[in-house]
Design an enzyme around this catalytic site. Structure first.
Site, PDB file in Angstrom:
ATOM      1  N   ARG A  61      77.525  21.670  54.149  1.00 31.68           N
ATOM      2  CA  ARG A  61      77.423  20.735  53.516  1.00 31.68           C
ATOM      3  C   ARG A  61      75.593  20.894  52.859  1.00 31.68           C
ATOM      4  O   ARG A  61      76.509  20.615  51.191  1.00 31.68           O
ATOM      5  CB  ARG A  61      76.822  19.626  54.869  1.00 31.68           C
ATOM      6  CG  ARG A  61      75.933  18.668  53.717  1.00 31.68           C
ATOM      7  CD  ARG A  61      76.148  17.439  54.936  1.00 31.68           C
ATOM      8  NE  ARG A  61      75.610  15.801  53.882  1.00 31.68           N
ATOM      9  CZ  ARG A  61      73.976  15.093  54.058  1.00 31.68           C
ATOM     10  NH1 ARG A  61      73.336  15.949  55.479  1.00 31.68           N
ATOM     11  NH2 ARG A  61      74.636  14.029  53.537  1.00 31.68           N
ATOM     12  N   HIS A  65      76.266  20.241  48.672  1.00 29.28           N
ATOM     13  CA  HIS A  65      75.275  19.650  48.449  1.00 29.28           C
ATOM     14  C   HIS A  65      73.991  20.284  46.525  1.00 29.28           C
ATOM     15  O   HIS A  65      73.533  20.237  45.867  1.00 29.28           O
ATOM     16  CB  HIS A  65      73.564  19.055  49.550  1.00 29.28           C
ATOM     17  CG  HIS A  65      74.059  18.069  49.576  1.00 29.28           C
ATOM     18  ND1 HIS A  65      73.596  16.869  50.360  1.00 29.28           N
ATOM     19  CD2 HIS A  65      75.548  16.876  49.929  1.00 29.28           C
ATOM     20  CE1 HIS A  65      74.049  15.846  50.760  1.00 29.28           C
ATOM     21  NE2 HIS A  65      75.738  15.785  50.757  1.00 29.28           N
ATOM     22  N   ASP A  66      74.162  21.729  47.457  1.00 22.16           N
ATOM     23  CA  ASP A  66      74.219  22.364  46.272  1.00 22.16           C
ATOM     24  C   ASP A  66      74.849  22.318  44.337  1.00 22.16           C
ATOM     25  O   ASP A  66      74.320  21.889  43.956  1.00 22.16           O
ATOM     26  CB  ASP A  66      73.728  24.079  46.448  1.00 22.16           C
ATOM     27  CG  ASP A  66      73.405  25.154  45.729  1.00 22.16           C
ATOM     28  OD1 ASP A  66      72.435  24.386  44.974  1.00 22.16           O
ATOM     29  OD2 ASP A  66      73.495  26.394  45.335  1.00 22.16           O
ATOM     30  N   VAL A  69      74.234  19.332  42.238  1.00 24.80           N
ATOM     31  CA  VAL A  69      73.018  18.990  41.646  1.00 24.80           C
ATOM     32  C   VAL A  69      72.938  20.013  40.819  1.00 24.80           C
ATOM     33  O   VAL A  69      73.040  21.092  40.420  1.00 24.80           O
ATOM     34  CB  VAL A  69      72.036  18.588  42.358  1.00 24.80           C
ATOM     35  CG1 VAL A  69      70.883  18.482  42.237  1.00 24.80           C
ATOM     36  CG2 VAL A  69      72.486  17.621  43.720  1.00 24.80           C
ATOM     37  N   GLY A  71      75.119  22.013  39.526  1.00 30.68           N
ATOM     38  CA  GLY A  71      75.833  23.295  39.467  1.00 30.68           C
ATOM     39  C   GLY A  71      75.388  24.252  41.625  1.00 30.68           C
ATOM     40  O   GLY A  71      74.591  24.322  41.858  1.00 30.68           O
ATOM     41  N   SER A  75      69.680  26.060  44.411  1.00 28.92           N
ATOM     42  CA  SER A  75      68.178  25.101  43.992  1.00 28.92           C
ATOM     43  C   SER A  75      68.018  24.010  44.629  1.00 28.92           C
ATOM     44  O   SER A  75      66.965  23.994  45.085  1.00 28.92           O
ATOM     45  CB  SER A  75      68.731  23.490  42.670  1.00 28.92           C
ATOM     46  OG  SER A  75      69.610  23.651  42.981  1.00 28.92           O
ATOM     47  N   ASN A  93      69.817  13.813  51.096  1.00 29.10           N
ATOM     48  CA  ASN A  93      68.723  15.281  51.622  1.00 29.10           C
ATOM     49  C   ASN A  93      67.684  14.267  52.856  1.00 29.10           C
ATOM     50  O   ASN A  93      67.702  15.715  53.706  1.00 29.10           O
ATOM     51  CB  ASN A  93      68.585  16.261  51.107  1.00 29.10           C
ATOM     52  CG  ASN A  93      69.977  16.572  50.269  1.00 29.10           C
ATOM     53  OD1 ASN A  93      70.245  16.427  50.313  1.00 29.10           O
ATOM     54  ND2 ASN A  93      69.172  17.103  48.845  1.00 29.10           N
ATOM     55  N   HIS A 192      84.729  16.902  56.875  1.00 28.49           N
ATOM     56  CA  HIS A 192      83.753  15.445  57.976  1.00 28.49           C
ATOM     57  C   HIS A 192      85.313  15.925  59.615  1.00 28.49           C
ATOM     58  O   HIS A 192      84.520  15.511  60.107  1.00 28.49           O
ATOM     59  CB  HIS A 192      84.195  14.479  57.441  1.00 28.49           C
ATOM     60  CG  HIS A 192      82.555  13.930  56.152  1.00 28.49           C
ATOM     61  ND1 HIS A 192      82.927  12.897  55.622  1.00 28.49           N
ATOM     62  CD2 HIS A 192      82.063  15.030  55.991  1.00 28.49           C
ATOM     63  CE1 HIS A 192      81.727  12.811  54.673  1.00 28.49           C
ATOM     64  NE2 HIS A 192      81.588  13.861  54.698  1.00 28.49           N
ATOM     65  N   THR A 193      85.894  17.142  58.927  1.00 26.01           N
ATOM     66  CA  THR A 193      85.843  17.384  60.768  1.00 26.01           C
ATOM     67  C   THR A 193      85.551  18.178  61.178  1.00 26.01           C
ATOM     68  O   THR A 193      85.482  18.277  62.718  1.00 26.01           O
ATOM     69  CB  THR A 193      88.144  18.121  59.791  1.00 26.01           C
ATOM     70  OG1 THR A 193      88.037  18.217  61.253  1.00 26.01           O
ATOM     71  CG2 THR A 193      87.268  19.184  59.697  1.00 26.01           C
ATOM     72  N   ASP A 248      89.626  21.645  62.133  1.00 27.76           N
ATOM     73  CA  ASP A 248      91.014  21.077  62.024  1.00 27.76           C
ATOM     74  C   ASP A 248      91.515  19.683  61.484  1.00 27.76           C
ATOM     75  O   ASP A 248      90.802  19.305  60.018  1.00 27.76           O
ATOM     76  CB  ASP A 248      91.578  20.885  63.600  1.00 27.76           C
ATOM     77  CG  ASP A 248      90.785  19.705  64.315  1.00 27.76           C
ATOM     78  OD1 ASP A 248      90.431  19.372  63.201  1.00 27.76           O
ATOM     79  OD2 ASP A 248      90.908  19.120  65.590  1.00 27.76           O
TER      80      ASP A 248
END
Ligand code: HEM
Ligand SMILES: *[C@@H]1O[C@H](CO)[C@@H](O)[C@H](O)[C@H]1NC(C)=O
Ligand SMILES: *[C@@H]1O[C@H](CO)[C@@H](O)[C@H](O)[C@H]1NC(C)=O
Length: 320
Positions: A61, A65-66, A69, A71, A75, A93, A192-193, A248
């Site tokens: 994650r 999230h990097d 924002v 690229g 950051s 965050n 989200h698995t 999976d």
């Protein structure tokens, strides 16, 4: 005729030059300067996951999230200071994004053998891939050569990162803004698995939405009390009810059974354009794994700093 030919040759040479100076990421980027970087990352990630299985999800994650924002430029790793506002406390965050200590450990292990060579942005890209592999997901070769930002943007983090309340068209729009199509979006959501979400992110979905398996909603309500109680915001539940620590296609099977945890998850299978693809992924891990790996490379290519732009941070939390 001869002059046209000459013009063409000059044009061809100039295009070639443009290609070589406009640096591209490359899977061989550190092959001469830090050939064992991937092994170092893998060993540290393996330790972190064996200590806490959820950490693989948290690192994956962090990379997402990097990249969304400005690229994939590390950051997100920059700490807030009195004179600097970073991304860590942006709404998506705050009290949620985690794994910074693991990235610090990888960075210091890498620095010990390859001083001042490997960017924090590349470490994040490698760590995300190793985490997915260690949890049973697909492998892919990670293009490298990113450099680290000297700025961050809390505003861009608030604007670009998708909220759990988003509908399908908003999700498609937010990913399109990063050059990712709807198929990439659906494949990447398969992240989200693995991992967990806080009650505050799925309360509305389990109490108010109707496109949810009632038994599943009842189970989730048991540890995520309704708004009247004023408690339980940080209580965790697995994003994939079938196998939360296994990379999976359980997530897509959840969606087909209307057991998506977030409102945004269930939007991918709610009578819209992604239903067919969700169904396909739910019955074929290979199809999902292949699309996920390709989409991760695509996401990893979002506006990298290359060449002499940015820097190689010494400490991932601070600009040099
Ligand atoms: C499609 C839009 C997306 C939305 C709306 C979304 C939203 C969320 C939310 C609300 C959480 C729970 C956060 C918390 O409660 O603290 C979460 C967790 C997570 N997200 Fe997403 N996400 C999306 C896409 C992605 C993508 C593209 C990836 C990676 C490729 C990803 C990876 C993860 C992981 C692995 C977790 C669990 C983290 C952990 O356990 O620490 N998500 N996401
Ligand atoms: C999706 O959400 C956006 C923003 O909240 C809203 O403007 C739009 O009308 C919604 N679209 C659909 C199809 O519900
Ligand atoms: C559900 O909808 C009601 C009525 O619109 C609202 O008051 C409530 O805050 C919403 N969320 C939950 C978790 O019940």
């Amino acid at each position: 005729m001869a002059s046209m030919m000459k013009q063409f040759v000059i044009f061809a040479l100039l295009s070639l030059l443009a290609c070589t100076t406009n640096a591209q990421l490359s899977t061989f980027f550190y092959s001469r300067t830090c050939s064992n970087v991937q092994i170092i990352v893998r060993n540290t990630i393996r330790q972190a996951i064996s200590r806490e299985p959820r950490m693989g999800a948290s690192i994956l994650r962090l990379f997402f999230h990097d990249c969304f924002v400005n690229g994939c430029d590390a950051s997100i790793l920059l700490d807030d200071t009195t004179s600097f506002t970073g991304e860590k406390n942006a709404f998506p965050n705050r009290n949620s994004i985690r794994g910074f200590e693991v990235i610090d450990t990888i960075k210091s292990n890498v620095e010990a053998t390859c001083t001042g060579t490997v960017s924090c942005a590349d470490i994040l890209a490698l760590a995300a891939q190793e985490a997915v592999v260690l949890l049973g997901g697909p492998s892919w070769r990670v293009p490298l050569g990113r450099r680290d930002a000297t700025t961050a943007s809390q505003t861009a983090a608030n604007t670009n990162l998708p909220p759990s309340t988003a509908n399908l068209s908003t999700l498609i729009t937010l990913f399109a803004a990063q050059g990712l199509n709807a198929r990439d979006m659906t494949a990447l959501s398969g992240a989200h698995t693995i991992g967990q979400a806080r009650c505050t992110t799925f309360r509305d979905h389990i109490y108010n939405d109707t496109n949810i398996d009632p038994t599943f909603a009842t189970t989730r309500k048991a540890t995520c009390p309704g708004p009247a109680s004023g408690t339980g915001d940080d209580n965790l539940a697995p994003l994939d009810v079938i196998s939360p620590n296994r990379f999976d296609n359980g997530y897509f099977q959840d969606l087909v059974a209307r057991r998506g945890l977030l409102h945004s998850d269930q939007e991918l299978f709610n009578g819209g354009s992604q239903d067919r693809l969700v169904r396909m992924y739910s019955s074929s891990f290979r199809a999902f794994a292949n699309d996920f790996a390709n989409a991760m490379v695509k996401m990893g290519n979002i506006s990298p700093l290359t060449g002499s732009n940015g820097e190689i941070r010494k400490n991932c939390r601070l600009i040099n």
